[in-house]
Design a protein around this motif. Structure first.
Motif, PDB file in Angstrom:
ATOM      1  N   ALA A  17       0.817  -1.223   0.000  1.00  0.00           N
ATOM      2  CA  ALA A  17       0.000   0.000   0.000  1.00  0.00           C
ATOM      3  C   ALA A  17       0.842   1.261   0.000  1.00  0.00           C
ATOM      4  CB  ALA A  17      -0.936  -0.013   1.210  1.00  0.00           C
ATOM      5  N   ALA A  18       1.913   1.293   0.787  1.00  0.00           N
ATOM      6  CA  ALA A  18       2.736   2.497   0.864  1.00  0.00           C
ATOM      7  C   ALA A  18       3.323   2.851  -0.491  1.00  0.00           C
ATOM      8  CB  ALA A  18       3.852   2.299   1.892  1.00  0.00           C
ATOM      9  N   GLU A  19       3.717   1.837  -1.273  1.00  0.00           N
ATOM     10  CA  GLU A  19       4.276   2.093  -2.598  1.00  0.00           C
ATOM     11  C   GLU A  19       3.199   2.559  -3.568  1.00  0.00           C
ATOM     12  OE1 GLU A  19       6.055  -1.643  -3.463  1.00  0.00           O
ATOM     13  OE2 GLU A  19       7.799  -1.316  -2.148  1.00  0.00           O
ATOM     14  N   VAL A  24       0.997   9.918  -5.046  1.00  0.00           N
ATOM     15  CA  VAL A  24       0.342  10.991  -4.285  1.00  0.00           C
ATOM     16  C   VAL A  24       1.370  11.689  -3.392  1.00  0.00           C
ATOM     17  CG1 VAL A  24      -1.519  11.547  -2.695  1.00  0.00           C
ATOM     18  CG2 VAL A  24      -1.800   9.673  -4.317  1.00  0.00           C
ATOM     19  N   PHE A  25       2.249  10.919  -2.760  1.00  0.00           N
ATOM     20  CA  PHE A  25       3.295  11.518  -1.936  1.00  0.00           C
ATOM     21  C   PHE A  25       4.183  12.439  -2.764  1.00  0.00           C
ATOM     22  CE2 PHE A  25       3.194   7.438   0.841  1.00  0.00           C
ATOM     23  CZ  PHE A  25       2.078   7.901   1.506  1.00  0.00           C
ATOM     24  N   GLU A  26       4.451  12.055  -4.019  1.00  0.00           N
ATOM     25  CA  GLU A  26       5.279  12.897  -4.885  1.00  0.00           C
ATOM     26  C   GLU A  26       4.576  14.226  -5.168  1.00  0.00           C
ATOM     27  OE1 GLU A  26       8.321  12.525  -6.024  1.00  0.00           O
ATOM     28  OE2 GLU A  26       8.665  10.529  -5.195  1.00  0.00           O
ATOM     29  N   VAL A  28       2.450  15.698  -3.172  1.00  0.00           N
ATOM     30  CA  VAL A  28       2.538  16.471  -1.927  1.00  0.00           C
ATOM     31  C   VAL A  28       3.944  17.056  -1.764  1.00  0.00           C
ATOM     32  CG1 VAL A  28       2.398  16.336   0.591  1.00  0.00           C
ATOM     33  CG2 VAL A  28       0.692  15.165  -0.819  1.00  0.00           C
ATOM     34  N   SER A  29       4.977  16.289  -2.097  1.00  0.00           N
ATOM     35  CA  SER A  29       6.346  16.799  -2.018  1.00  0.00           C
ATOM     36  C   SER A  29       6.531  18.012  -2.922  1.00  0.00           C
ATOM     37  CB  SER A  29       7.350  15.706  -2.406  1.00  0.00           C
ATOM     38  OG  SER A  29       7.373  14.669  -1.456  1.00  0.00           O
ATOM     39  N   ASN A  30       5.971  17.940  -4.143  1.00  0.00           N
ATOM     40  CA  ASN A  30       6.030  19.102  -5.036  1.00  0.00           C
ATOM     41  C   ASN A  30       5.373  20.314  -4.392  1.00  0.00           C
ATOM     42  OD1 ASN A  30       7.286  17.537  -6.964  1.00  0.00           O
ATOM     43  ND2 ASN A  30       5.455  17.256  -8.214  1.00  0.00           N
ATOM     44  N   SER A  31       4.234  20.079  -3.741  1.00  0.00           N
ATOM     45  CA  SER A  31       3.529  21.177  -3.074  1.00  0.00           C
ATOM     46  C   SER A  31       4.370  21.779  -1.955  1.00  0.00           C
ATOM     47  CB  SER A  31       2.194  20.672  -2.516  1.00  0.00           C
ATOM     48  OG  SER A  31       1.286  20.362  -3.551  1.00  0.00           O
ATOM     49  N   LEU A  32       5.041  20.936  -1.188  1.00  0.00           N
ATOM     50  CA  LEU A  32       5.878  21.433  -0.092  1.00  0.00           C
ATOM     51  C   LEU A  32       6.993  22.324  -0.620  1.00  0.00           C
ATOM     52  CD1 LEU A  32       6.138  18.226   2.144  1.00  0.00           C
ATOM     53  CD2 LEU A  32       4.567  20.154   2.381  1.00  0.00           C
ATOM     54  N   HIS A  33       7.623  21.911  -1.727  1.00  0.00           N
ATOM     55  CA  HIS A  33       8.679  22.729  -2.315  1.00  0.00           C
ATOM     56  C   HIS A  33       8.123  24.052  -2.833  1.00  0.00           C
ATOM     57  CE1 HIS A  33      11.136  18.825  -3.142  1.00  0.00           C
ATOM     58  NE2 HIS A  33      11.350  19.301  -1.930  1.00  0.00           N
ATOM     59  N   ALA A  34       6.955  23.992  -3.495  1.00  0.00           N
ATOM     60  CA  ALA A  34       6.358  25.210  -4.048  1.00  0.00           C
ATOM     61  C   ALA A  34       5.968  26.182  -2.944  1.00  0.00           C
ATOM     62  CB  ALA A  34       5.139  24.844  -4.895  1.00  0.00           C
TER      63      ALA A  34
END
Length: 325
Positions: A17-19, A24-26, A28-34
């Protein structure tokens, strides 16, 4: 740019499931950087917001996931990087330039709407992103909008799971999705390096980093552990309520972190030689270990390290010996 279809075919498929949540995690990571780029390193934690809305996770055909942020938006340099595989645009942050390919691997339909500023003008960029040999970006429209009241940010909508692996491994239970969010971004949350993230699953909301930080009872600071084989390792240590380990194997945990993301976690109960501790026997230890050695040896999806399990065990053992001493 590049042979996108074959590139996506060669990506590893999820076996758990985590994989399956990694695309979706990617996002969210883009959002954190932005968000960090929009507000700066001093203010992004207080002013940033990511909202992840997940609808119908039980139905692979109807599942819809929307990742919204109030970040800087897809201005021209970012959009150019978006259109280039294996870009080094975010290499200094550990970005590998393949997150969007995971989107294409996992979802049938992807649409993007982004508001950004260039100079004194504000623009809205819309497009559809699809897995095709040519013209992966279609229906693109860029238009100038009124600047007043138009906050920058990006919204990415994913719908319909693609392929047997994602359709069978994507978690259908809200509690499971929330658990994996907390585990994947554990280092960001416990270290206080995240803006507010709201995860809404069919109307039931969880808010991070509060979900994780509320379980922290004591911050024991960051120590440097010099090692011969792995260089200097940084270990951030925390005493947490036992519920912090509810979704992990064992009580006491070491999280191996690369480029700010938890890559893998190992229990250290046997290495510490103690069970839960504290006045009420309800306390556990969590440590986040990072360093250049780890940053340089994580795979492009940031889900595994490119070294043997024996090296993971050696790093964890040295950290546990430091804690025990």
């Amino acid at each position: 740019q590049g042979d996108i279809v074959n590139r996506v075919k060669r990506l590893p498929k999820p076996s758990q499931a985590a994989e399956a949540l990694q695309p979706v995690f990617e996002a969210v990571s883009n959002s954190l950087h932005a968000i960090e780029d929009a507000f700066g390193p001093e203010a992004y934690q207080a002013q940033g917001l990511v909202t992840v809305t997940i609808r119908s996770p039980r139905n692979p055909d109807d599942v819809e996931i929307i990742v919204d942020d109030n970040g800087i938006g897809l201005e021209t340099p970012r959009f150019t990087a978006f259109c280039t595989t294996d870009t080094d645009y975010k290499m200094a942050r550990g970005g590998k330039g393949v997150g969007r390919l995971l989107w294409l691997d996992a979802f049938e339909r992807i649409s993007v709407v982004s508001i950004y500023r260039e100079g004194e003008k504000t623009f809205r960029r819309r497009f559809t992103f699809r897995l095709e040999s040519h013209d992966q970006i279609t229906d693109e429209d860029v238009s100038e909008i009124e600047a007043s009241g138009s906050a920058t940010g990006t919204s990415v909508t994913f719908s319909g799971l693609r392929g047997t692996a994602y359709r069978t491994k994507f978690p259908s239970q809200g509690a499971t999705i929330v658990k994996h969010f907390g585990s994947h971004f554990f280092a960001d949350f416990i270290l206080g390096k995240s803006p507010r993230i709201v995860v809404d699953i069919d109307g039931s909301s969880s808010t991070f980093p509060e979900e994780v930080q509320s379980l922290m009872l004591e911050d024991r600071g960051v120590a440097t552990i010099p090692t011969t084989e792995f260089g200097d390792l940084s270990l951030a240590s925390f005493v947490c309520h036992k519920n912090a380990s509810a979704n992990f194997d064992g009580s006491h945990q070491i999280h191996l972190v690369a480029n700010g993301r938890t890559v893998t976690t190992r229990k250290i109960d046997g290495l510490l030689g103690i069970g839960r501790f504290g006045p009420d026997g309800d306390r556990v230890f969590h440590g986040c270990v990072s360093g250049e050695f780890l940053d340089e040896r994580v795979n492009q999806e940031r889900t595994q390290f490119n070294f043997d399990e024996s090296i993971v065990e050696a790093i964890v053992r040295q950290c546990a010996e430091f804690v025990r001493s």
